[in-house]
Motif scaffolding. Sequence first.
Motif, PDB file in Angstrom:
ATOM      1  N   SER A 221       5.914   9.858  73.887  1.00 49.40           N
ATOM      2  CA  SER A 221       6.245   8.570  73.536  1.00 49.40           C
ATOM      3  C   SER A 221       5.149   7.817  72.850  1.00 49.40           C
ATOM      4  O   SER A 221       4.312   7.646  73.030  1.00 49.40           O
ATOM      5  N   ILE A 222       5.643   7.466  71.519  1.00 47.83           N
ATOM      6  CA  ILE A 222       4.746   6.932  70.597  1.00 47.83           C
ATOM      7  C   ILE A 222       5.042   5.596  70.176  1.00 47.83           C
ATOM      8  O   ILE A 222       6.238   5.321  69.976  1.00 47.83           O
ATOM      9  N   SER A 223       4.103   4.726  69.911  1.00 49.53           N
ATOM     10  CA  SER A 223       4.256   3.054  69.892  1.00 49.53           C
ATOM     11  C   SER A 223       3.819   2.897  68.444  1.00 49.53           C
ATOM     12  O   SER A 223       2.446   3.000  68.113  1.00 49.53           O
ATOM     13  N   PHE A 224       4.450   2.229  67.821  1.00 45.94           N
ATOM     14  CA  PHE A 224       3.744   1.739  66.165  1.00 45.94           C
ATOM     15  C   PHE A 224       4.559   0.684  65.777  1.00 45.94           C
ATOM     16  O   PHE A 224       5.791   0.484  66.128  1.00 45.94           O
ATOM     17  N   GLN A 225       4.125   0.289  64.509  1.00 50.12           N
ATOM     18  CA  GLN A 225       4.866  -0.835  63.738  1.00 50.12           C
ATOM     19  C   GLN A 225       5.961   0.018  63.102  1.00 50.12           C
ATOM     20  O   GLN A 225       5.601   0.644  62.154  1.00 50.12           O
ATOM     21  N   GLY A 226       7.251  -0.483  63.504  1.00 49.58           N
ATOM     22  CA  GLY A 226       8.403   0.278  62.724  1.00 49.58           C
ATOM     23  C   GLY A 226       9.044  -0.499  61.695  1.00 49.58           C
ATOM     24  O   GLY A 226      10.404  -0.327  61.488  1.00 49.58           O
ATOM     25  N   GLU A 227       8.244  -1.296  60.798  1.00 48.94           N
ATOM     26  CA  GLU A 227       8.901  -2.197  59.846  1.00 48.94           C
ATOM     27  C   GLU A 227       9.507  -1.320  58.572  1.00 48.94           C
ATOM     28  O   GLU A 227       8.607  -0.459  58.287  1.00 48.94           O
ATOM     29  N   GLU A 228      10.698  -1.255  58.495  1.00 50.12           N
ATOM     30  CA  GLU A 228      11.201  -0.366  57.197  1.00 50.12           C
ATOM     31  C   GLU A 228      10.974   1.333  57.365  1.00 50.12           C
ATOM     32  O   GLU A 228      10.305   1.909  56.966  1.00 50.12           O
ATOM     33  N   LEU A 229      11.570   1.438  58.776  1.00 51.50           N
ATOM     34  CA  LEU A 229      11.048   2.677  59.361  1.00 51.50           C
ATOM     35  C   LEU A 229      11.577   3.953  58.481  1.00 51.50           C
ATOM     36  O   LEU A 229      10.824   4.796  58.497  1.00 51.50           O
TER      37      LEU A 229
ATOM     38  N   ALA B  79      21.997   8.465  63.534  1.00 50.64           N
ATOM     39  CA  ALA B  79      20.518   8.432  63.746  1.00 50.64           C
ATOM     40  C   ALA B  79      19.990   7.415  62.447  1.00 50.64           C
ATOM     41  O   ALA B  79      19.105   6.701  62.561  1.00 50.64           O
ATOM     42  N   MET B  80      20.518   7.700  61.275  1.00 56.36           N
ATOM     43  CA  MET B  80      20.200   6.809  60.184  1.00 56.36           C
ATOM     44  C   MET B  80      20.189   5.440  60.213  1.00 56.36           C
ATOM     45  O   MET B  80      19.431   4.575  59.818  1.00 56.36           O
ATOM     46  N   TRP B  81      21.348   5.059  60.910  1.00 61.23           N
ATOM     47  CA  TRP B  81      21.843   3.671  61.196  1.00 61.23           C
ATOM     48  C   TRP B  81      20.720   3.227  62.485  1.00 61.23           C
ATOM     49  O   TRP B  81      20.396   1.785  62.062  1.00 61.23           O
ATOM     50  N   ALA B  82      20.435   3.850  63.326  1.00 54.74           N
ATOM     51  CA  ALA B  82      19.753   3.435  64.476  1.00 54.74           C
ATOM     52  C   ALA B  82      18.475   3.172  63.953  1.00 54.74           C
ATOM     53  O   ALA B  82      17.593   2.139  64.382  1.00 54.74           O
ATOM     54  N   LEU B  83      17.830   4.089  63.235  1.00 56.61           N
ATOM     55  CA  LEU B  83      16.329   3.949  62.707  1.00 56.61           C
ATOM     56  C   LEU B  83      16.284   2.696  61.613  1.00 56.61           C
ATOM     57  O   LEU B  83      15.288   2.256  61.470  1.00 56.61           O
ATOM     58  N   GLY B  84      17.420   2.372  61.147  1.00 62.10           N
ATOM     59  CA  GLY B  84      17.579   1.396  59.983  1.00 62.10           C
ATOM     60  C   GLY B  84      17.380  -0.066  60.824  1.00 62.10           C
ATOM     61  O   GLY B  84      17.106  -0.924  60.250  1.00 62.10           O
ATOM     62  N   GLN B  85      17.739  -0.019  61.982  1.00 60.96           N
ATOM     63  CA  GLN B  85      17.926  -1.365  62.823  1.00 60.96           C
ATOM     64  C   GLN B  85      16.440  -1.687  63.294  1.00 60.96           C
ATOM     65  O   GLN B  85      16.244  -2.710  63.935  1.00 60.96           O
ATOM     66  N   VAL B  86      15.457  -1.007  63.385  1.00 62.58           N
ATOM     67  CA  VAL B  86      14.187  -1.059  64.008  1.00 62.58           C
ATOM     68  C   VAL B  86      13.612  -2.234  63.186  1.00 62.58           C
ATOM     69  O   VAL B  86      13.493  -2.097  62.068  1.00 62.58           O
ATOM     70  N   THR B  87      13.025  -3.075  63.948  1.00 63.11           N
ATOM     71  CA  THR B  87      12.180  -4.138  63.120  1.00 63.11           C
ATOM     72  C   THR B  87      11.032  -4.437  64.196  1.00 63.11           C
ATOM     73  O   THR B  87      11.214  -4.593  65.403  1.00 63.11           O
TER      74      THR B  87
END
Length: 982
Positions: free
Chosen positions: A551-559, A619-627
Amino acid sequence: MAGEVVPEGPDLKEMGEEELWELINDNRHRISLGVRPCIVIPYLRQARVLTEMDEDEILSCHNLTNRCMRTSYMLDLLRTQGRNGAVALLESLMIHYPTLYTQVTGRKPSTEPSRFSGLIKYSELTEYLVRAVTGMQKELQEARCEAGRMSARCASLELEIGQIMEQEEKSRCLQSENERMQRYLCSLQRDVTKLKDEKCDLYIRYTAAIEEQSAVNERLHNLNLQVYQLQTELQNVQTETDVQKKLSLRCVSTPETPQLQEEVRSLRCQLAKAEKLDPARQDILAQDLAEAIDSQVELAGQLRCYREENEQLLRDKQGLLDQKQCLSLQVEQLTLDCKMHQQKSTMIQSQMRELQAERDQAYLSRDEAQAMIARILAEKDTLRCQLVELQERVFSLQATHNSRQQRQSSDEVEVAWESMKSSCEEFRAPARRRLCRSNAVNPMSLSSSNSEYEDAAASSVRSRNAEPPSPESIRRRQKALNAESSCETAESDYLLDDFVFLPSVGSEDKQTPRFSSSSGSSSCGLPRTLAPPFLVRSRPKAIRVNGRILSISFQGEELLRQLTVVGGNKTGVFVHQVTEGSAAHTVGISNGAQIVEVKYEQNHKALKMVLEDSTLEEAMWALGQVTGLCHLSLRPRQDDYEALLQQLRSCETSSGDSFYVRVNMSLPAGPGGTLAVSCNDILHVTNTQPAGTEDMWYASQVHPCQLLDLQSGTVPNYYRAQRLLIRAIEDMSFQTKKSPKICRVVAQNKQKAVRIVSTGRLGRNPLWVSVEGEKTKSVDSGATSAPKGCVTLMPYTLVTPHYPPICRPVLLLPTVLGRILDKKLAGWQGFQLCEPEVLSSSEHTTRLQRSEILEECEQGRCCYTLQSVEKVMKKGIHCVLPLGLDCVRRLHRSEIFPIIIYVGQTARSARKLRSKLQRHGQSEDQLLACSRSEEPLLDKLPCLYHTVAPDSWCDQTSLLTSLRTIIWEEQKKIVWVEPDLW
């Protein structure tokens, strides 16, 4: 019968929502045929499960052309109401259709007055409404009074919130310690798992060694048998050689040569005498001499033959000697092999002894680990007891301090607080650090000797007592929380174990104040601002190891700019490339890791998306929702990732997606390789993100009898196809209102273009993203989540293949025609009619609860059971089912998939069966009405069915022949079954 005892089925009050609707769906066909919506709707309106708009739509909609369709649509609307809709429907059946209620629930309708006290007839409806309005007004007044009382109660509860917040802070400390212990326990469990894996490896090696030893023993036994056989053959050959040698010597030693010489001498003497005799005597002697010479020649020939035989025997002897030498060499080689195998066996046994010693050591280590875990748990229990004692001591000290605060001056209060603080620290000393979570207070402020800062710190701590905090303390705490918000995230509880607070070492004039001093502090010579603490990682990266998942935590702006993914629901979604210098690269995300789930925060709400079996599009949609801050759960699967890349390079596959869907609408062919599909086609989707296309899937049509891909192309994806489906339904509705007769003729002549499939509860499906806290998500940016009771149209339905190993049962529709053709079809070879069984009351109740009763007969306690169908199928023949559509779902639950054949009917085709219908007491109108009522219910089935055109047969014989051919073809096909969407 009046005296008939009806078996009591399961109690409806104890059944859940799913069980009630499963009971109704099992009898959906019976309810659709036997219930009139106009009769039960008044009661359903009274029960508040249907509205006036629903009533108008059910009774006046042009798309609902008959009573069965209206009843079926009414059931769909009631399904959205959950358990209330099911209970109201069953109670309406109990009132208006008691016989049907008994058939559905297996219970006798209740006749107690209390049971019907809330039910109203048409004549009493107005009076009931007046009483209901009056009662509701009284309830409104009571509700207002209750609201006043609740507001007062809220004021008292707000006072308790402060106490609860303090308890919550303490519970967080305990929770952090609990999480640490759980992590430690997980590490021990991983060690135990490794030991178990090593144990399994040892068992495998031990088994392989035993098998190898058995093979060596068997080989040695075979070699010993071969040596024994060779020795026996060698002895036989030696015996024969000795015999031949003796014969040859005997032939050589035979005294034939001296006898011949003696005869020659005697003949010569006679010849010498004969010269002195007369000519007659000489002639006789010459004749005797010639005969003797001939006999001598024969003897010489025999002697030559004996010599040749002797030479041949000598050569055979030499060959046998050579063969003997070869066999002796082979015996020596086998002896060496046996010795070598014995050495190997000895070595293997020594290794087995070593493995046993290692196994014993592993068992010993496991016992030690278990003892350590038990000791840790005991220590944890001891720490909990100490913590409880310390909390009680702190509470008592706080109560003492509060009582003294009212009597002593401010100086005495400070002295008392310092004494209490030192005593608390004395008690907290033996406890672990993680059990005491303190505020992020600057350590420099604790070492200051200024009384103002001591007073400020004391006030801040004093505000954490059980008493309500003062306004000044609340203001200081709010400023402290605002200062901490720049260093901590929304999920501080999730990340605080990975960070520690350290003081700043910069200049004092550039630091912002953490806590404000009192008004009198300005007169002192000390600075007013203090160095705020900041977060420093206690380890290099915020990584948590849970089993084999990181489990990795980081800033996911424009992931999606930080990393790219490949894969799909079949292989999993893998990280393919990571942009250098990005946050994902900084925390150590590498290629080949499978993304299991992603967590992030949106609109002050924590969301979690499971991507373990999602498609590439999801997966592409889900990762694109991360802010903002996100948490990725990764699983290392480098071998599977390399295998996927190899398949992509060799063009064996275009992505990792693979699932099968049933198309619920017809789509024409278009430009760019768009695939033309028809309603009820099966497609194999292999890529949800094909290159060079937008909102498209790459799919292939599936062979009906084998799991092979045929023609391939692109089709609209789920959400675009859903919009096309809604548009097609709107066009059909407009055409129906404009010209109903023309549309009816066109619908009869053309293939079905739309199959309406809806669902009110979205389960896990490769066609949807699993989002915690939300029901659905659309790929379009402007789409919103569907409400809880919304009915969603599905253009594609997920299906799974089934391969029935034996003959499938046969169900002929419509039911009126099926009753006529069932006995005729059962008379053919390879077919048998399903016979009903007579059950007792207890057995009937038991099988009804197990859903083993397919349908009940109208006479007596005879009913068609699941065991009757299985008994016929075990014979390897087709079981002809004289039943309705309600039996299909019950058969599917038992992994029995019937062949459903629907014979389309028109007025012309019904006239062909006039004589047969009259013989069975039926009419043409009844056949047509049954056909019109059952045809819409076919789309509700979770499997495909075959339709026979009305003009494809001329009489009953040709129809039966056609049905037999269809059954033979359907038996070879794959059975595609949809999941239960409700």
